[in-house]
Motif scaffolding. Structure first.
Motif, PDB file in Angstrom:
ATOM      1  N   ILE A 316       0.879  -1.195  -0.015  1.00 22.00           N
ATOM      2  CA  ILE A 316      -0.045  -0.147   0.235  1.00 22.00           C
ATOM      3  C   ILE A 316       0.921   1.352   0.063  1.00 22.00           C
ATOM      4  O   ILE A 316       2.150   1.066   0.083  1.00 22.00           O
ATOM      5  N   SER A 317       0.333   2.477  -0.142  1.00 15.59           N
ATOM      6  CA  SER A 317       1.166   3.684  -0.425  1.00 15.59           C
ATOM      7  C   SER A 317       1.920   4.128   0.764  1.00 15.59           C
ATOM      8  O   SER A 317       3.212   4.513   0.738  1.00 15.59           O
ATOM      9  N   ILE A 318       1.609   3.853   1.941  1.00 16.75           N
ATOM     10  CA  ILE A 318       2.496   4.201   3.138  1.00 16.75           C
ATOM     11  C   ILE A 318       3.541   3.306   3.242  1.00 16.75           C
ATOM     12  O   ILE A 318       4.686   3.971   3.802  1.00 16.75           O
ATOM     13  N   ALA A 319       3.551   2.002   2.889  1.00 22.51           N
ATOM     14  CA  ALA A 319       4.502   1.028   2.792  1.00 22.51           C
ATOM     15  C   ALA A 319       5.561   1.470   1.959  1.00 22.51           C
ATOM     16  O   ALA A 319       6.755   1.223   1.966  1.00 22.51           O
ATOM     17  N   ALA A 320       5.142   2.050   0.806  1.00 24.34           N
ATOM     18  CA  ALA A 320       6.005   2.248  -0.333  1.00 24.34           C
ATOM     19  C   ALA A 320       6.957   3.320  -0.161  1.00 24.34           C
ATOM     20  O   ALA A 320       8.030   3.588  -0.723  1.00 24.34           O
ATOM     21  N   VAL A 321       6.441   4.307   0.922  1.00 22.17           N
ATOM     22  CA  VAL A 321       7.337   5.484   1.018  1.00 22.17           C
ATOM     23  C   VAL A 321       7.769   5.556   2.691  1.00 22.17           C
ATOM     24  O   VAL A 321       8.093   6.379   3.236  1.00 22.17           O
ATOM     25  N   MET A 322       8.183   4.037   3.185  1.00 23.63           N
ATOM     26  CA  MET A 322       8.482   4.162   4.560  1.00 23.63           C
ATOM     27  C   MET A 322      10.151   4.296   4.697  1.00 23.63           C
ATOM     28  O   MET A 322      10.851   4.093   3.673  1.00 23.63           O
ATOM     29  N   ASP A 323      10.384   5.326   5.451  1.00 18.90           N
ATOM     30  CA  ASP A 323      11.652   5.715   5.813  1.00 18.90           C
ATOM     31  C   ASP A 323      12.589   4.725   6.454  1.00 18.90           C
ATOM     32  O   ASP A 323      12.299   4.385   7.740  1.00 18.90           O
ATOM     33  N   ALA A 324      13.768   4.300   5.911  1.00 20.96           N
ATOM     34  CA  ALA A 324      14.624   3.244   6.484  1.00 20.96           C
ATOM     35  C   ALA A 324      15.044   3.899   7.698  1.00 20.96           C
ATOM     36  O   ALA A 324      15.365   2.957   8.632  1.00 20.96           O
ATOM     37  N   THR A 325      15.338   5.246   7.864  1.00 19.75           N
ATOM     38  CA  THR A 325      16.080   5.713   9.173  1.00 19.75           C
ATOM     39  C   THR A 325      15.087   5.877  10.170  1.00 19.75           C
ATOM     40  O   THR A 325      15.512   5.141  11.406  1.00 19.75           O
ATOM     41  N   THR A 326      13.831   6.349   9.905  1.00 21.06           N
ATOM     42  CA  THR A 326      12.782   6.490  11.040  1.00 21.06           C
ATOM     43  C   THR A 326      12.221   5.455  11.284  1.00 21.06           C
ATOM     44  O   THR A 326      11.311   5.189  12.474  1.00 21.06           O
ATOM     45  N   SER A 398      10.706  31.787   5.728  1.00 21.77           N
ATOM     46  CA  SER A 398      10.059  30.595   5.128  1.00 21.77           C
ATOM     47  C   SER A 398      11.097  29.494   4.708  1.00 21.77           C
ATOM     48  O   SER A 398      10.826  28.248   5.107  1.00 21.77           O
ATOM     49  N   ILE A 399      12.230  30.020   3.904  1.00 19.25           N
ATOM     50  CA  ILE A 399      13.096  28.991   3.652  1.00 19.25           C
ATOM     51  C   ILE A 399      13.775  28.262   4.904  1.00 19.25           C
ATOM     52  O   ILE A 399      13.932  27.161   5.044  1.00 19.25           O
ATOM     53  N   TYR A 400      14.021  28.927   6.287  1.00 21.41           N
ATOM     54  CA  TYR A 400      14.708  28.522   7.226  1.00 21.41           C
ATOM     55  C   TYR A 400      13.557  27.559   7.794  1.00 21.41           C
ATOM     56  O   TYR A 400      14.253  26.194   8.171  1.00 21.41           O
ATOM     57  N   LEU A 401      12.351  27.488   7.694  1.00 23.26           N
ATOM     58  CA  LEU A 401      11.465  26.834   8.362  1.00 23.26           C
ATOM     59  C   LEU A 401      11.200  25.485   7.517  1.00 23.26           C
ATOM     60  O   LEU A 401      11.090  24.469   8.089  1.00 23.26           O
ATOM     61  N   ALA A 402      11.215  25.740   6.157  1.00 17.50           N
ATOM     62  CA  ALA A 402      11.271  24.608   5.150  1.00 17.50           C
ATOM     63  C   ALA A 402      12.468  23.631   5.408  1.00 17.50           C
ATOM     64  O   ALA A 402      12.238  22.585   5.008  1.00 17.50           O
ATOM     65  N   LEU A 403      13.592  24.180   5.728  1.00 18.72           N
ATOM     66  CA  LEU A 403      14.763  23.217   5.980  1.00 18.72           C
ATOM     67  C   LEU A 403      14.928  22.498   7.112  1.00 18.72           C
ATOM     68  O   LEU A 403      15.330  21.583   7.545  1.00 18.72           O
ATOM     69  N   LYS A 404      13.970  23.001   8.157  1.00 19.58           N
ATOM     70  CA  LYS A 404      13.954  22.541   9.562  1.00 19.58           C
ATOM     71  C   LYS A 404      12.678  21.722  10.113  1.00 19.58           C
ATOM     72  O   LYS A 404      12.917  20.953  10.889  1.00 19.58           O
ATOM     73  N   LEU A 405      11.851  21.744   9.350  1.00 17.18           N
ATOM     74  CA  LEU A 405      10.375  21.083   9.705  1.00 17.18           C
ATOM     75  C   LEU A 405      10.613  19.481   9.349  1.00 17.18           C
ATOM     76  O   LEU A 405      11.209  19.222   8.202  1.00 17.18           O
ATOM     77  N   PRO A 406      10.003  18.742   9.830  1.00 15.62           N
ATOM     78  CA  PRO A 406      10.305  17.299   9.468  1.00 15.62           C
ATOM     79  C   PRO A 406       9.253  16.692   8.640  1.00 15.62           C
ATOM     80  O   PRO A 406       8.677  17.582   7.872  1.00 15.62           O
ATOM     81  N   GLY A 407       9.435  15.367   8.352  1.00 21.64           N
ATOM     82  CA  GLY A 407       8.648  14.789   7.310  1.00 21.64           C
ATOM     83  C   GLY A 407       7.207  14.757   7.388  1.00 21.64           C
ATOM     84  O   GLY A 407       6.676  14.798   8.704  1.00 21.64           O
ATOM     85  N   SER A 408       6.498  14.601   6.549  1.00 20.04           N
ATOM     86  CA  SER A 408       4.888  14.088   6.790  1.00 20.04           C
ATOM     87  C   SER A 408       4.281  15.691   7.390  1.00 20.04           C
ATOM     88  O   SER A 408       3.252  15.364   8.168  1.00 20.04           O
ATOM     89  N   ILE A 409       4.775  16.795   7.114  1.00 18.79           N
ATOM     90  CA  ILE A 409       4.365  17.958   7.951  1.00 18.79           C
ATOM     91  C   ILE A 409       3.372  18.823   6.979  1.00 18.79           C
ATOM     92  O   ILE A 409       2.718  19.491   7.671  1.00 18.79           O
TER      93      ILE A 409
END
Length: 526
Positions: A316-326, A398-409
């Motif tokens: 399924i879609s969420i399994a296809a984008v599983m982050d190996a690190t987290t 805006s660029i600063y926040l874009a570089l700092k925010l986590p995934g799935s945000i």
């Protein structure tokens, strides 16, 4: 990858953007031109600008990814954005905004509210909320574009964010709102074409409309048990009533964005750029069709991506984008992965331009509003040069926040900003248009109550933000201060009614502001 085709597409796109920016620059001579495009915008142009500013990579990438997780239930957000975000916004709010705004001589959203209630504090308060909060939304838009460029072009994510932001800010700085409007119309055309093709090719890949939906329905047994426990009943069904996922879909995604759109400063100001109410009426159909295609396609394709990935990858879609690190899925990567995997290469380039257009059109409106709020409303230094410098400040934040925010945000950050705007601004904005009895004290109390309750609920009650912030855990030793279902009910469900009740109660107990003539008896009819 055909780098020749890619280069030609980008150069052509950027060339037209530069041409329109130069045209806007030559027609921007005064403060009114920079802030309101001279108040003479064609309704078709205004509708496209409104729609393309409203629909960004947050809707296509972020909410498309959310649809891959929650399914077709997100189509209720499409209904809400059309009914509330276009019909109610244009016909009910838009015409009154134009009438009152012209009578007051307002050029920005904070100025509009402040002039109605004759309060410098209200202007500065509104400006501060916009300056502090909107970069979060702008960062979410940047993240969507950055993730797609990273997936398609295999370039560094951080570099993609910076390049994209600088290009967008450049044409806003030079042409003001005219640069925004001209480029919005061009970008909206690309967005519309790209989404129509995405819709058609997706169903073609899955064998047609009926087989695609049947395949998705038959996958209900594949929902992971962890999601079933939270109320997931399949990708073609609403989550179980009252469950965690039901509250997320209904209160955060549908209500947070669907209602919050009415109080978005970058959208409200669009109504002040046309001649009169007749032009706003003429814009309704264009805006409605555009929003239908943009959100309807994004949410449908997001849900159907599960069928495609299961047929091709066995996941399924969420399994296809599983982050190996987290060990967690990054749902912001679902739509980019789907396009790069399922679509022909030539469409990848077109969709890249679609996302660039969606993000640039939204970011340009955001940068313009942040810049004018900082320069025109907070510091009262509204010259063309100072407005342009303020936009640079918005870009950096805006660029600063874009570089700092986590995934799935993306979807979460967008919903947060829409919800805060609704709780803080919507009751005051509504009263400014329709309730002459509202007082300055009532409006100030309402905005403070709406903002404060939103922040407190996010810090100590609503699980998504409270967990990320960690403040509740630091102070009280636990992630949230309450249990089910409050930890999943979006703050807007509490903060917006509280803000409205506060406005009415305090207004009835305090002295009425001497009403502007228009609020009592509209004098502009054309």
């Amino acid at each position: 990858m055909d780098y020749g085709t890619l280069l030609i597409s980008l150069l052509l796109y950027l060339g037209i953007t530069v041409l329109l920016s130069v045209l806007a620059y030559r027609h921007t001579k005064t403060k009114k031109d920079y802030l309101l495009a001279g108040g003479e915008t064609h309704p078709f142009l205004m509708a496209l600008s409104y729609g393309s500013t409203f629909v960004s990579t947050s809707a296509i990438i972020g909410f498309g990814g959310s649809a891959a997780m929650f399914g077709m239930s997100l189509l209720w957000l499409t209904f809400c954005t059309i009914f509330v975000g276009v019909f109610v916004a244009f016909v009910i709010y838009g015409k009154r905004t134009l009438l009152v705004g012209k009578e007051l001589g307002a050029s920005t959203f904070p100025e509009f509210i402040a002039l109605r209630y004759k309060s410098e504090f209200i202007k500065k308060f509104c400006a501060l909320v916009i300056i502090a909060g909107m970069p979060l939304y702008a960062a979410a838009v940047m993240i969507g574009s950055g993730r797609f460029l990273e997936q398609l072009l295999h370039i560094d994510y951080n570099l993609a964010i910076i390049i994209f932001g600088v290009i967008t800010a450049a044409y806003v700085i030079t042409g003001g709102i005219k640069g925004v409007l001209y480029n919005d119309a061009f970008q909206a055309t690309i967005m519309f074409l790209g989404m129509i093709i995405l819709f058609a090719v997706t169903y073609s890949k899955l064998g047609g409309i009926t087989p695609a939906h049947q395949a998705l329905t038959d996958m209900a047994s594949l929902v992971p048990q962890s999601m079933v426990d939270k109320g997931h009943l399949g990708w073609t069904a609403m989550p179980a009533l009252g469950s965690e996922y039901w509250w997320v879909v209904v209160s955060t995604l549908v209500m947070g964005v669907g209602i919050g759109v009415l109080a978005q400063p970058q959208l409200v100001v669009r109504f002040l750029t046309v001649k009169g109410p007749r032009e706003i009426n003429r814009a309704v159909v264009v805006g409605g069709v555009f929003i239908l295609v943009m959100t309807g396609v994004a949410f449908t394709v997001g849900a159907l991506s599960n069928a495609y990935f299961y047929q091709t990858l066995g996941k399924i879609s969420i399994a296809a984008v599983m982050d190996a690190t987290t060990g967690k899925p990054n749902i912001d990567s679902i739509i980019p992965l789907f396009v790069s995997s399922a679509m022909p290469s030539w469409f990848g380039y077109l969709f890249m331009l679609t996302l660039l257009s969606a993000a640039m059109s939204t970011l340009s409106g955001q940068f313009h509003v942040i810049g004018t709020s900082l320069c025109n409303d907070l510091y009262k230094n509204s010259t063309l040069s100072s407005n342009r410098f303020s936009i640079l400040v918005a870009l950096v934040a805006s660029i600063y926040l874009a570089l700092k925010l986590p995934g799935s945000i993306i979807a979460v950050a967008t919903a947060i900003f829409f919800g805060v705007c609704a709780a803080t601004f919507l009751p005051a904005y509504t009263a400014a248009l329709f309730w002459p009895r509202a007082t300055k004290s009532g409006v100030i109390a309402s905005m403070i109550a709406g903002l404060a309750s939103s922040i407190l609920l996010m810090a100590f009650i609503h699980a998504k933000e409270a967990t990320a912030l960690g403040l509740s855990n630091i102070l009280f030793g636990k992630t949230t201060l309450v249990g089910m279902p409050w930890v999943y009910i979006d703050p807007i469900v509490i903060s917006l009614p509280l803000s409205a009740v506060t406005l009415v109660t305090v207004s009835l107990l305090t002295e009425k502001v001497s009403a502007v003539s228009l609020v009592e008896k509209p004098s502009i009819t054309k």
